[in-house]
Design a protein around this motif. Structure first.
Motif, PDB file in Angstrom:
ATOM      1  N   LEU A  18     -19.778 -47.667  24.214  1.00 57.10           N
ATOM      2  CA  LEU A  18     -18.063 -47.595  24.964  1.00 57.10           C
ATOM      3  C   LEU A  18     -17.387 -47.037  23.800  1.00 57.10           C
ATOM      4  N   SER A  19     -18.105 -46.174  22.718  1.00 58.68           N
ATOM      5  CA  SER A  19     -17.001 -44.763  21.958  1.00 58.68           C
ATOM      6  C   SER A  19     -16.968 -43.914  22.821  1.00 58.68           C
ATOM      7  N   LYS A  20     -17.266 -43.542  23.850  1.00 54.93           N
ATOM      8  CA  LYS A  20     -17.202 -42.505  24.948  1.00 54.93           C
ATOM      9  C   LYS A  20     -15.939 -42.966  25.436  1.00 54.93           C
ATOM     10  N   LEU A  21     -16.407 -43.879  26.337  1.00 58.12           N
ATOM     11  CA  LEU A  21     -15.220 -44.102  27.578  1.00 58.12           C
ATOM     12  C   LEU A  21     -14.351 -44.826  26.660  1.00 58.12           C
ATOM     13  N   LEU A  22     -14.136 -44.926  25.459  1.00 58.94           N
ATOM     14  CA  LEU A  22     -13.160 -45.355  24.999  1.00 58.94           C
ATOM     15  C   LEU A  22     -12.274 -43.999  24.637  1.00 58.94           C
ATOM     16  N   ARG A  23     -12.884 -43.202  24.518  1.00 58.62           N
ATOM     17  CA  ARG A  23     -12.177 -42.025  23.479  1.00 58.62           C
ATOM     18  C   ARG A  23     -11.684 -41.402  24.511  1.00 58.62           C
ATOM     19  N   PHE A  24     -12.571 -41.473  26.365  1.00 60.94           N
ATOM     20  CA  PHE A  24     -11.654 -40.691  28.047  1.00 60.94           C
ATOM     21  C   PHE A  24     -10.561 -41.622  27.379  1.00 60.94           C
ATOM     22  N   MET A  25     -10.429 -42.899  27.572  1.00 61.74           N
ATOM     23  CA  MET A  25      -9.726 -44.172  28.211  1.00 61.74           C
ATOM     24  C   MET A  25      -8.358 -43.320  27.437  1.00 61.74           C
ATOM     25  N   LEU A  26      -8.682 -43.454  25.865  1.00 59.37           N
ATOM     26  CA  LEU A  26      -7.233 -43.008  24.969  1.00 59.37           C
ATOM     27  C   LEU A  26      -6.499 -41.486  25.366  1.00 59.37           C
ATOM     28  N   TYR A  27      -7.567 -40.416  25.804  1.00 60.62           N
ATOM     29  CA  TYR A  27      -7.030 -39.122  25.549  1.00 60.62           C
ATOM     30  C   TYR A  27      -7.136 -38.184  27.071  1.00 60.62           C
ATOM     31  N   GLU A  28      -7.720 -39.308  27.926  1.00 61.41           N
ATOM     32  CA  GLU A  28      -7.484 -38.806  29.659  1.00 61.41           C
ATOM     33  C   GLU A  28      -7.499 -39.988  30.684  1.00 61.41           C
ATOM     34  N   SER A  29      -7.485 -41.021  30.027  1.00 60.00           N
ATOM     35  CA  SER A  29      -6.209 -42.126  31.319  1.00 60.00           C
ATOM     36  C   SER A  29      -4.421 -41.405  31.487  1.00 60.00           C
ATOM     37  N   GLY A  30      -3.993 -41.322  30.256  1.00 58.06           N
ATOM     38  CA  GLY A  30      -2.556 -41.370  30.448  1.00 58.06           C
ATOM     39  C   GLY A  30      -2.615 -40.123  30.922  1.00 58.06           C
ATOM     40  N   LYS A  31      -3.223 -39.434  31.453  1.00 62.06           N
ATOM     41  CA  LYS A  31      -2.652 -38.122  32.440  1.00 62.06           C
ATOM     42  C   LYS A  31      -2.748 -38.532  33.980  1.00 62.06           C
ATOM     43  N   GLY A  32      -1.886 -37.606  34.378  1.00 68.53           N
ATOM     44  CA  GLY A  32      -1.617 -38.139  36.221  1.00 68.53           C
ATOM     45  C   GLY A  32      -2.720 -37.445  36.939  1.00 68.53           C
ATOM     46  N   SER A  33      -3.420 -36.612  36.647  1.00 70.32           N
ATOM     47  CA  SER A  33      -5.103 -36.652  36.487  1.00 70.32           C
ATOM     48  C   SER A  33      -5.749 -36.243  36.564  1.00 70.32           C
ATOM     49  N   ILE A  34      -7.162 -36.059  37.159  1.00 68.00           N
ATOM     50  CA  ILE A  34      -8.525 -36.018  36.034  1.00 68.00           C
ATOM     51  C   ILE A  34      -9.419 -35.153  37.366  1.00 68.00           C
ATOM     52  N   CYS A  35     -10.210 -34.591  37.377  1.00 69.15           N
ATOM     53  CA  CYS A  35     -11.160 -33.736  37.597  1.00 69.15           C
ATOM     54  C   CYS A  35     -12.512 -35.389  38.968  1.00 69.15           C
ATOM     55  N   ILE A  36     -13.052 -34.794  39.767  1.00 68.54           N
ATOM     56  CA  ILE A  36     -13.814 -36.101  40.135  1.00 68.54           C
ATOM     57  C   ILE A  36     -14.507 -35.277  39.390  1.00 68.54           C
ATOM     58  N   ALA A  37     -15.107 -35.073  38.566  1.00 68.82           N
ATOM     59  CA  ALA A  37     -16.626 -34.724  37.731  1.00 68.82           C
ATOM     60  C   ALA A  37     -16.522 -35.975  36.356  1.00 68.82           C
ATOM     61  N   GLU A  38     -14.752 -36.033  35.763  1.00 69.16           N
ATOM     62  CA  GLU A  38     -14.725 -36.619  34.992  1.00 69.16           C
ATOM     63  C   GLU A  38     -15.018 -37.823  35.377  1.00 69.16           C
ATOM     64  N   GLU A  39     -14.300 -38.244  36.355  1.00 69.81           N
ATOM     65  CA  GLU A  39     -14.642 -40.008  36.948  1.00 69.81           C
ATOM     66  C   GLU A  39     -16.169 -40.060  37.198  1.00 69.81           C
ATOM     67  N   ILE A  40     -16.814 -39.138  37.979  1.00 77.47           N
ATOM     68  CA  ILE A  40     -17.654 -39.162  38.418  1.00 77.47           C
ATOM     69  C   ILE A  40     -18.642 -39.977  36.654  1.00 77.47           C
ATOM     70  N   ARG A  41     -18.484 -38.834  36.407  1.00 80.77           N
ATOM     71  CA  ARG A  41     -18.901 -39.291  34.776  1.00 80.77           C
ATOM     72  C   ARG A  41     -18.637 -40.445  33.528  1.00 80.77           C
ATOM     73  N   ILE A  42     -17.409 -41.382  33.182  1.00 79.89           N
ATOM     74  CA  ILE A  42     -17.427 -42.451  33.601  1.00 79.89           C
ATOM     75  C   ILE A  42     -17.735 -43.393  34.139  1.00 79.89           C
ATOM     76  N   ILE A  43     -18.025 -43.390  35.001  1.00 84.86           N
ATOM     77  CA  ILE A  43     -18.745 -44.376  36.373  1.00 84.86           C
ATOM     78  C   ILE A  43     -20.118 -43.938  35.731  1.00 84.86           C
ATOM     79  N   GLU A  44     -21.038 -42.986  34.994  1.00 85.49           N
ATOM     80  CA  GLU A  44     -22.161 -43.221  34.577  1.00 85.49           C
ATOM     81  C   GLU A  44     -22.172 -43.656  33.995  1.00 85.49           C
ATOM     82  N   ASP A  45     -21.227 -43.742  32.657  1.00 91.11           N
ATOM     83  CA  ASP A  45     -21.508 -44.187  31.292  1.00 91.11           C
ATOM     84  C   ASP A  45     -20.949 -45.623  31.346  1.00 91.11           C
ATOM     85  N   TYR A  46     -20.869 -46.205  32.498  1.00 89.22           N
ATOM     86  CA  TYR A  46     -20.553 -47.697  32.524  1.00 89.22           C
ATOM     87  C   TYR A  46     -21.844 -48.011  32.936  1.00 89.22           C
TER      88      TYR A  46
END
Length: 351
Positions: A200-228
């Protein structure tokens, strides 16, 4: 600075055409003067006689026009004031021609026309109207363009605010669901609780520092889905079957952050969590030639999961804001709920 340059350009063009006209008219009266000298005198004469025209143009643009917009009831008084100022400036223009242009600039070689000559007074009125009319037209065009740019900026600000609001609604929703899962494990004193908190801490770190960006790499989106998905496996154990197939021809391709995760979250919240036996979630994610194909299906109880009740309205609205070319199909048939999403990632809108 840009406005000053536009004004300089306007008067440069006007003086150039007026100088050429003066140069043409003085060919016969000044036969012994070279073309270069005659052009120099024409530029000086055009500049001098343009002063009253410039004064009248700026008087109309920066005083009369704003006052007419601000005080509509005073338009007749403003019209009378404009007429008086125009008459005074026309007389000044005629005096400049009679006492300065002919006798001084051209050394008396050109005959000066009397100040109150009716024909030349009418020509002067037309000249003033021509110059001030063009200046006023350019002013209106610039105001219209500025207004459209301001309106576009306001629309973009509104869309950005709406998009942030939608994402802020989605992120706490996901967080609370995950915390509830951890709480359930903690009550059971499960050994999986620390591992779940770490993920969960990894997911929160992503949401805090990455989700505010206009776009991310598809690999990052896949990684967040895998963690979930790993979090959900810890929660449901053998009761849940998860199949996640992913294939991306270019993992550096960018898409909007946290766009796919809400679909996965809903599959668990409204599907797996409400079924008792043989729960499954199947995910197929493919990226081919900048087109994203995303299909997710899960089992449900009969008639349980309705498309309009599963909280996907936020995601649908985000798609409308961010992509011009996409298709979203939600179906519920034979106790299987399916979301089929296709996005042309090159159609990302600039908000």
């Amino acid at each position: 600075m840009k406005r000053i340059l536009l004004h300089i350009l306007f008067w440069t063009v006007y003086l150039l055409q007026d100088s050429i006209m003066q140069f043409t008219w003085t060919v016969a009266p000044l036969p012994r003067i070279s073309d270069a000298e005659r052009m120099r005198l024409a530029i000086i004469a055009a500049t001098v006689v343009a002063i009253p025209k410039a004064i009248f143009s700026y008087f109309v643009i920066y005083f009369i026009f704003p006052q007419a917009l601000k005080y509509p009831g005073r338009r007749w008084q403003l019209a009378a004031l404009t007429t008086v100022v125009l008459a005074v400036l026309i007389l000044i223009h005629r005096y400049i021609n009679y006492y300065l242009v002919g006798p001084v600039i051209y050394g008396g070689a050109i005959r000066s026309i009397p100040v109150l000559n009716l024909a030349y007074l009418l020509l002067t009125v037309m000249d003033f109207g021509f110059v001030s009319g063009f200046a006023f037209t350019f002013k209106l065009l610039r105001m219209q363009l500025t207004g459209k740019e301001r309106e576009k900026a306001l629309v973009q600000d509104k869309l950005q605010t709406e998009l942030k609001f939608l994402r802020n609604q989605t992120n706490p929703h996901f967080l609370f669901n995950t915390l509830n899962n951890i709480y359930a494990l903690a009550r059971k004193r499960s050994e999986k609780t620390p591992e779940m908190i770490l993920k969960l801490s990894k997911l929160l770190r992503f949401m805090l520092y990455e989700s505010g960006k206009g776009s991310i790499c598809i690999a990052e989106e896949i990684r967040i889905i895998e963690d979930y998905l790993e979090l959900q496996k810890l929660r449901f154990n053998e009761r849940l079957r998860i199949h996640f197939h992913k294939q991306a021809d270019e993992e550096g391709t960018r898409l909007a952050p946290l766009l796919l995760l809400p679909f996965v979250e809903n599959a668990f919240k409204h599907g797996v969590s409400e079924t008792r036996f043989n729960s499954f979630v199947n995910i197929d994610l493919r990226l081919e030639n900048n087109v994203l194909y995303f299909v997710i299906s899960n089992n449900t109880d009969e008639g349980q999961m309705q498309p309009e009740q599963i909280g996907l309205g936020n995601v649908r609205r985000q798609l409308e804001l961010m992509y011009q070319d996409y298709q979203l199909q939600v179906t519920n048939a034979a106790q299987v709920f399916t979301v089929n999403l296709t996005i042309n990632l090159l159609s990302h809108a600039k908000i």
